[in-house]
Design a protein around this motif. Structure first.
Motif, short mmCIF file in Angstrom:
data_model
loop_
_atom_site.label_atom_id
_atom_site.label_comp_id
_atom_site.label_asym_id
_atom_site.label_seq_id
_atom_site.Cartn_x
_atom_site.Cartn_y
_atom_site.Cartn_z
N ASN A 155 0.82 -1.22 0.00
CA ASN A 155 0.00 0.00 0.00
C ASN A 155 0.85 1.27 0.00
O ASN A 155 0.44 2.29 -0.57
CB ASN A 155 -0.96 -0.01 1.18
CG ASN A 155 -2.32 -0.58 0.80
OD1 ASN A 155 -2.76 -0.43 -0.35
ND2 ASN A 155 -2.98 -1.24 1.74
N TYR A 207 -5.49 0.02 -0.77
CA TYR A 207 -6.52 -1.02 -0.78
C TYR A 207 -6.69 -1.60 0.62
O TYR A 207 -5.69 -1.92 1.29
CB TYR A 207 -6.14 -2.15 -1.74
CG TYR A 207 -6.05 -1.71 -3.18
CD1 TYR A 207 -7.19 -1.53 -3.96
CD2 TYR A 207 -4.80 -1.44 -3.77
CE1 TYR A 207 -7.10 -1.11 -5.28
CE2 TYR A 207 -4.71 -1.02 -5.09
CZ TYR A 207 -5.86 -0.86 -5.84
OH TYR A 207 -5.78 -0.43 -7.15
N ALA A 238 -9.94 1.71 -9.13
CA ALA A 238 -10.52 1.83 -7.79
C ALA A 238 -10.63 3.29 -7.36
O ALA A 238 -11.52 3.65 -6.59
CB ALA A 238 -9.66 1.06 -6.78
N ILE A 282 -7.74 -7.85 -5.76
CA ILE A 282 -8.52 -7.07 -4.79
C ILE A 282 -10.00 -7.21 -5.13
O ILE A 282 -10.45 -6.80 -6.20
CB ILE A 282 -8.09 -5.60 -4.80
CG1 ILE A 282 -6.62 -5.48 -4.35
CG2 ILE A 282 -8.97 -4.78 -3.86
CD1 ILE A 282 -5.63 -5.41 -5.47
N ARG A 330 -13.79 -6.40 -3.75
CA ARG A 330 -14.54 -5.61 -2.76
C ARG A 330 -15.73 -6.37 -2.20
O ARG A 330 -16.02 -6.28 -1.01
CB ARG A 330 -15.02 -4.31 -3.42
CG ARG A 330 -13.95 -3.25 -3.54
CD ARG A 330 -14.50 -2.01 -4.18
NE ARG A 330 -13.51 -0.92 -4.21
CZ ARG A 330 -13.61 0.15 -4.94
NH1 ARG A 330 -14.66 0.32 -5.73
NH2 ARG A 330 -12.68 1.08 -4.91
#
Length: 404
Positions: free
Chosen positions: A87, A98, A232, A262, A264
């Motif tokens: 990150n 994220y 994103a 990733i 969600r």
């Protein structure tokens, strides 16, 4: 520090697909019976998308340090340091992070696409693919007996690629369309989609309540001065977004088989984890160490790589302009891959990779046989190699075309 991107490394006899597996991949010659005017080691290899450059020394050291622990047992990403460095990298380069709970893992983005298309598409459902596309965007759809709609990108007379938004909305409005398989930066054209273009895509996706799988594996390999915007960041609250990233492409770690996926939506995330338990719950410990080191220490190496690649692209453009002036070629905004329209010279050649192997001694990919739709007469040249090799390859390509 200055890294030596001019060094030529011998990769033969390392079980590398690039050197030892090209016959099967490009020519379906798995038994090695196909005859060429060149010995295998004489080819200039400009095909598969891995690099001819030595890995960043900090990554090699991290792999050695982990191996020195002397135990390589079952492993997962347990420690927070990986997430912190991942990150921090995203925050530094793209101004985005994220949530840890959304980060899943895979052996690669392609294996993830096989799982995700199976999870998201019913027997009659469609995925939209922007074409030309990397072949493995189509293969998972075919493998899972699902369907694809090809949204053709538009190329203008100057060689610039853009999205046909009218056609994209028409495809999205199809009641059986469920997924957009998105690619940014785009492979093979090298487009980095602008903020305006991304917002238009997002609006269509949200209007028709589609899933969007955003493959962003090339996001770190952009031209100096170009900006990549994560999907994103464009769709901060959209639950049906999946983002795929990895350090494998920009740091030449493909053989370590590791990617961040990733997801969600918690229900999909749980389903994805459940269906990947057979492999994704156990991750190569050397892969974890290598990728964490890339995110922690790799910025300077990557910055120098980008500058070197910029020089490679400029060299290719100059060579085409001088030697093959009918080719309309624009340097792509991202990737280390040149997507070149050979139709002005080889429009009547049915199999350009075969032509180049036999007449030029150059291995490359191209056309609708190796890419998805909208690719006739195009070749993809891997430029992630020392400039001396590129010069050798281009001289051979130019010579073969002029001889013809």
């Amino acid at each position: 520090m200055t890294y030596n991107f001019d060094e030529i490394i011998d990769r033969r006899h390392t079980n590398a697909l690039n050197t030892d597996g090209f016959r099967g991949y490009i020519f379906h010659d798995f038994e090695g019976k196909k005859k060429f005017p060149f010995a295998d080691e004489e080819f200039v290899r400009m095909w598969v998308a891995d690099m001819e450059f030595a890995i960043c020394p900090d990554i090699i050291q991290a792999i050695k340090d982990r191996a020195d622990k002397r135990i390589l047992g079952y492993s997962q990403v347990f420690e927070s340091s990986f997430y912190d460095h991942y990150n921090a990298w995203n925050e530094k380069l793209y101004g985005w992070k994220y949530p840890r709970e959304e980060i899943c893992f895979s052996l690669g983005i392609i294996p993830a696409l096989y799982q995700l298309t199976n999870l998201l598409l019913g027997p009659e459902d469609y995925a939209i693919i922007n074409t030309p596309a990397y072949g493995y965007f189509q293969h998972p759809v075919d493998y899972n007996h699902k369907h694809a709609l090809h949204n053709k990108l538009i190329r203008d007379n100057d060689g610039n690629w853009s999205i046909d938004f009218e056609a994209l909305e028409r495809d999205a409005a199809n009641p059986f369309t469920k997924v957009l398989i998105w690619c940014n930066p785009h492979n093979p054209t090298g487009r980095v989609w602008t903020e305006e273009e991304l917002h238009k895509v997002a609006a269509i996706v949200e209007k028709y309540n589609l899933w969007i799988i955003s493959d962003e594996i090339h996001c770190d390999i952009i031209r100096q001065g170009v900006e990549h915007i994560p999907m994103a960041k464009i769709m901060p609250d959209y639950k049906k977004l999946i983002v795929c990233t990895s350090a494998s492409k920009c740091f030449n770690l493909a053989g370590l088989m590791f990617a961040e996926i990733i997801i969600r939506d918690k229900h999909l995330r749980d389903s994805y984890i459940a269906t990947t338990d057979t492999y994704a719950m156990n991750i190569n410990p050397l892969s974890i160490a290598a990728h964490e080191a890339a995110y922690q220490y790799g910025y300077e190496w990557l910055d120098e790589l980008k500058t070197y690649l910029d020089g490679n692209f400029a060299f290719v453009k100059e060579t085409f302009a001088k030697e093959l002036p009918k080719i309309t070629y624009q340097i792509p905004e991202a990737t280390y891959l040149a997507w070149v329209d050979m139709n002005p010279y080889l429009g009547d050649v049915e199999n350009i990779p075969d032509f180049m192997a036999n007449k030029a001694g150059v291995l490359l990919e191209g056309g609708n046989a190796l890419f998805v739709d909208n690719a006739k007469g195009f070749i993809r040249l891997n430029l992630a190699m020392p400039r001396a090799l590129i010069e050798k390859g281009l001289n051979r390509i130019v010579g073969a075309i002029k001889a013809r």
